[in-house]
Design a protein around this motif. Structure first.
Motif, PDB file in Angstrom:
ATOM      1  N   ASP A   1      46.781  80.154  51.090  1.00 37.04           N
ATOM      2  CA  ASP A   1      47.899  80.845  51.780  1.00 37.04           C
ATOM      3  C   ASP A   1      49.077  81.141  50.559  1.00 37.04           C
ATOM      4  N   THR A   2      49.270  80.312  49.765  1.00 34.37           N
ATOM      5  CA  THR A   2      50.371  80.532  48.792  1.00 34.37           C
ATOM      6  C   THR A   2      49.910  81.741  47.805  1.00 34.37           C
ATOM      7  N   GLU A   3      48.749  81.858  47.459  1.00 29.70           N
ATOM      8  CA  GLU A   3      48.463  83.275  46.789  1.00 29.70           C
ATOM      9  C   GLU A   3      48.507  84.450  47.692  1.00 29.70           C
TER      10      GLU A   3
ATOM     11  N   ARG B   1      45.830  75.732  51.582  1.00 29.62           N
ATOM     12  CA  ARG B   1      47.023  76.026  51.015  1.00 29.62           C
ATOM     13  C   ARG B   1      47.198  76.635  49.967  1.00 29.62           C
ATOM     14  N   HIS B   2      46.385  76.317  49.067  1.00 24.14           N
ATOM     15  CA  HIS B   2      46.226  77.245  47.710  1.00 24.14           C
ATOM     16  C   HIS B   2      46.048  78.565  48.066  1.00 24.14           C
TER      17      HIS B   2
ATOM     18  N   ASP C   1      50.353  84.883  50.340  1.00 23.56           N
ATOM     19  CA  ASP C   1      51.844  85.183  50.298  1.00 23.56           C
ATOM     20  C   ASP C   1      52.495  85.886  49.209  1.00 23.56           C
ATOM     21  N   ARG C   2      51.939  85.672  47.907  1.00 15.00           N
ATOM     22  CA  ARG C   2      52.381  86.200  46.673  1.00 15.00           C
ATOM     23  C   ARG C   2      51.918  87.694  46.803  1.00 15.00           C
TER      24      ARG C   2
ATOM     25  N   THR D   1      41.642  81.976  43.414  1.00 12.35           N
ATOM     26  CA  THR D   1      41.903  80.382  43.386  1.00 12.35           C
ATOM     27  C   THR D   1      40.726  79.521  43.567  1.00 12.35           C
TER      28      THR D   1
END
Length: 538
Positions: A311-313, A308-309, A315-316, A345
Motif C-alpha cells: 500500500d505504501t509503495e 502495508r508495504h 501510494d507513492r 517490495t
C-alpha cells in the motif's frame, strides 16, 4: 481477490514449482524428500487433484496421492505421463530464441541492399524481435487460492484441532471450485488443422492438477493458501485424445472464480463454526473485504505487514503518476501500479517450521487481543448452528431483482459484458448469504446470471444453423461457439452512445461574424510589461 493465476512455462518452468512450492519456498536441495512436517522447516508435499488424474499412470495415481519431483518433471517439464513417461499428445512446441529469430530475418534480407539501408533494416529487426521477447510453450496454470485474511489470522492462533478444521474448510472449497472449473471453464480446441484451424471448442474429461499448501507470506505473517498447478494437458471427451487446454476461458474466468471461492469458503466456515461475515471498507481504490465479524480489524492489521508495504509503495507510485500527468490514474492503471509495487517490495522468502510460526503468531496476537490468543480463537469458533439456505429458499422474485441489480452494477464498469462478468457480480451480491452446499450456491448464482442475461441486450448474433448432435455439448450448445462467449450490453448504454454520436456529428456552434473577427485581428498584439502581466490596449 482470493484467487490469482499465473502462466507456467514448459521446459525448465517446473523448476520454479519445485524451488518455491514443492520444496517449501526455501533454498534446499531439490533432492530432499518431500515429507509432511510440523517441526521441520518447509511446507507439506503436494497432492494430486482433479478428475483427470484417473487417466494417468494406467490407473496407478489417485486424487490425494503425494506428488514426487520426478512426476512433476515429467508432467510439467516434458508434457508426459508422470508415471509411465508416455507422451500426452504432442510434445511442447520449441520456439526460437530472440537471437535465432533476428539471425533468420537478417539472412532473408535482400543481398543487394546498400550498407545504409541494410543497417537501418537490421536495427529495426533487432528492435522488433527484442520487444517481442522470448516465447515459451505453456505447461500449465498456477492458480493460488488464499483464504481471507481474517480467517488466516484465526487459523494462525487457534489450537491444533481448530487449525485442522479450518484447513479442511479451505481444502474443501478449493476442491469444489476446481470441480466447477472442470464443468464450466476447462475446454480444449480441435479441428482439421492446428492453430486457427482448431475451430471446435470441446469438453474435456477433467483437469490434472497438483496442490501445494503454504502457511505464511513473505513477510512472515499468517497467509494460508494453496497453489493449484493445473497441467496444460487434457483429454478430450470427443475422441479421447490428449490436447492442450484452451487458455482463453482460463484467463477470462479468474475474477469470477475468485468471487466464487471466497463465498464457498465462507459457507464452509459458517457450517463448521457458525461464524458470521461482514464487509469492511478498505479505503479508496480498494474493494470492500469480507471478514469474519468476530475477528477484530486490529488483529488483521497486525498480520498484514506485506499489504502495508505494498500500500505504501502503491501510494507513492500514484503520487508520482499524478505529479507527472497532472491527474489521478484510472482504476485500471492503479491496478497495474499495485502489481508493480507488489513485485518491487517482494522480499526473499524465509523458511520456518509451522510450530515456530504458530508460536510467533500467538505471541503477536496476545499483544493485540490482550488475552490468550488460543482461548480467544476457541470462543470465536464456538457458536450455535447457523441458518443455511437451500436453492429453493430463494424466491424467484429475489432472483429477478438481483439479476437486474447485477446488470446495473456491471454496466457502470463496462460497456459490454459476458457470462463471467455476470457470474462474478452475482457472487459479490450473494456473498452475505450462507448456503448449505456448493450445489445450492452454484444453482442460485447461475439463476441470477440467467436473469441478468435476460435483461441484457444480446450483441452476439444467434446461430443461423443447427449443429449435428455430434458437434453439440451436453447443454445443447454448438462446439463451434466458445462457451460463455456471448457479448451483452444494455439499451441504456446504447442510448447513451447514440447521444454521444449525435453530438459528435453536430456541427453547429456559437458563431462570430467575419466583420468582428477582422476588426479585432486588425489591432496590434497586446504588449507585455516588465512584470510579465499583459497590458491591454484600447
Amino acid at each position: 481477490m482470493t484467487v490469482s493465476m499465473r502462466v507456467m512455462s514448459a521446459g525448465d518452468g517446473y523448476k520454479y514449482l519445485l524451488r518455491t512450492v514443492a520444496a517449501g519456498d526455501g533454498d534446499r536441495s531439490l533432492s530432499t524428500p518431500l515429507t509432511r512436517y510440523y517441526l521441520e522447516a518447509g511446507t507439506p508435499p503436494g497432492q494430486w487433484l482433479g478428475s483427470g488424474v484417473a487417466a494417468l499412470g494406467k490407473g496407478q495415481l489417485a486424487v490425494g496421492d503425494q506428488v514426487s519431483e520426478a512426476q512433476l518433471q515429467l508432467l510439467m517439464g516434458m508434457g508426459r505421463d508422470p508415471v509411465t513417461g508416455d507422451p500426452l499428445g504432442h510434445a511442447f512446441p520449441a520456439y526460437k530464441s530472440v537471437t535465432e529469430r533476428i539471425e533468420a530475418r537478417i539472412a532473408g534480407l535482400d543481398p543487394d541492399m546498400s550498407p545504409g539501408a541494410k543497417g537501418e533494416a537490421v536495427a529495426q529487426i533487432e528492435a522488433e524481435e527484442t520487444e517481442r521477447g522470448m516465447r515459451r510453450a505453456v505447461a500449465g496454470f498456477d492458480f493460488t487460492f488464499s483464504v481471507p485474511k481474517s480467517a488466516s489470522a484465526l487459523w494462525a492462533v487457534a489450537d491444533a484441532g481448530t487449525q485442522a478444521l479450518i484447513g479442511e474448510a479451505h481444502h474443501a472449497a478449493v476442491a469444489e471450485v476446481v470441480a466447477f472449473m472442470e464443468r464450466e471453464v476447462a475446454t480444449t480446441r480441435t479441428g482439421a488443422t492446428a492453430g486457427d484451424g482448431a475451430v471446435a471448442q470441446v469438453d474435456v474429461t477433467g483437469l490434472v492438477a497438483t496442490a501445494f499448501d503454504h502457511f505464511d507470506s513473505r513477510a512472515g505473517d499468517p497467509h494460508l493458501h494453496t497453489h493449484v498447478v493445473i497441467s496444460n494437458k487434457v483429454q478430450t471427451v470427443l475422441d479421447g485424445k490428449w490436447r492442450s487446454l484452451d487458455g482463453r476461458p482460463m484467463h477470462a474466468a479468474v475474477v469470477a472464480l475468485s468471487e466464487l471461492h471466497e463465498a464457498v469458503f465462507a459457507d464452509h466456515m459458517t457450517r463448521t463454526f457458525g461464524v458470521e461475515w461482514e464487509a469492511r471498507d478498505m479505503g479508496r481504490d480498494r474493494n470492500p473485504a469480507w471478514a469474519i465479524s468476530s475477528v477484530p480489524e486490529e488483529l488483521v492489521a497486525e498480520f498484514s505487514t506485506r499489504a502495508r508495504h505494498i500500500d505504501t509503495e502503491t501510494d507513492r507510485l500514484i503520487a508520482d503518476f499524478a505529479s507527472k500527468h497532472g491527474r489521478r490514474p484510472s482504476p485500471a492503471t492503479i491496478m497495474k501500479l499495485r502489481a508493480q509495487a507488489t513485485l518491487s517490495t517482494r522480499p526473499e522468502k524465509e523458511v520456518h517450521s509451522l510450530a515456530d510460526l504458530t508460536h510467533q503468531w500467538r505471541t503477536r496476537a496476545i499483544g493485540v487481543l490482550g488475552q490468550d490468543a488460543t482461548g480467544w480463537a476457541r470462543a470465536v469458533t464456538n457458536n450455535d448452528r447457523a441458518l443455511l439456505l437451500r436453492a429453493d429458499d430463494v424466491p424467484l422474485e429475489a432472483v429477478a431483482e438481483l439479476g437486474q441489480s447485477v446488470v446495473e452494477v456491471v454496466g457502470e464498469k463496462r460497456s459490454t459484458w459476458r457470462r463471467w462478468n455476470l457470474m462474478a457480480e452475482a457472487s459479490r451480491q450473494t456473498m452475505g448469504w450462507r448456503f448449505a452446499t456448493m450445489q445450492d450456491r452454484e444453482a442460485v448464482e447461475g439463476m441470477i446470471a440467467d436473469a441478468a442475461e435476460s435483461v441484457s441486450l444480446r450483441l452476439t448474433p444467434p446461430d443461423f444453423a443447427t449443429s449435428p448432435v455430434t458437434f453439440r455439448r451436453v447443454d445443447g450448445t454448438s462446439v463451434f461457439r466458445p462457451k460463455h462467449s456471448t457479448v451483452f450490453s444494455s439499451e441504456l448504454l446504447l442510448a447513451a452512445e447514440d447521444r454521444l454520436l449525435d453530438r459528435s456529428r453536430t456541427l453547429t456552434a456559437p458563431t462570430v461574424p467575419v466583420a468582428t473577427v477582422e476588426r479585432i485581428t486588425a489591432h496590434p498584439m497586446p504588449r507585455t510589461g516588465c512584470s510579465g502581466r499583459t497590458k491591454l490596449t484600447r
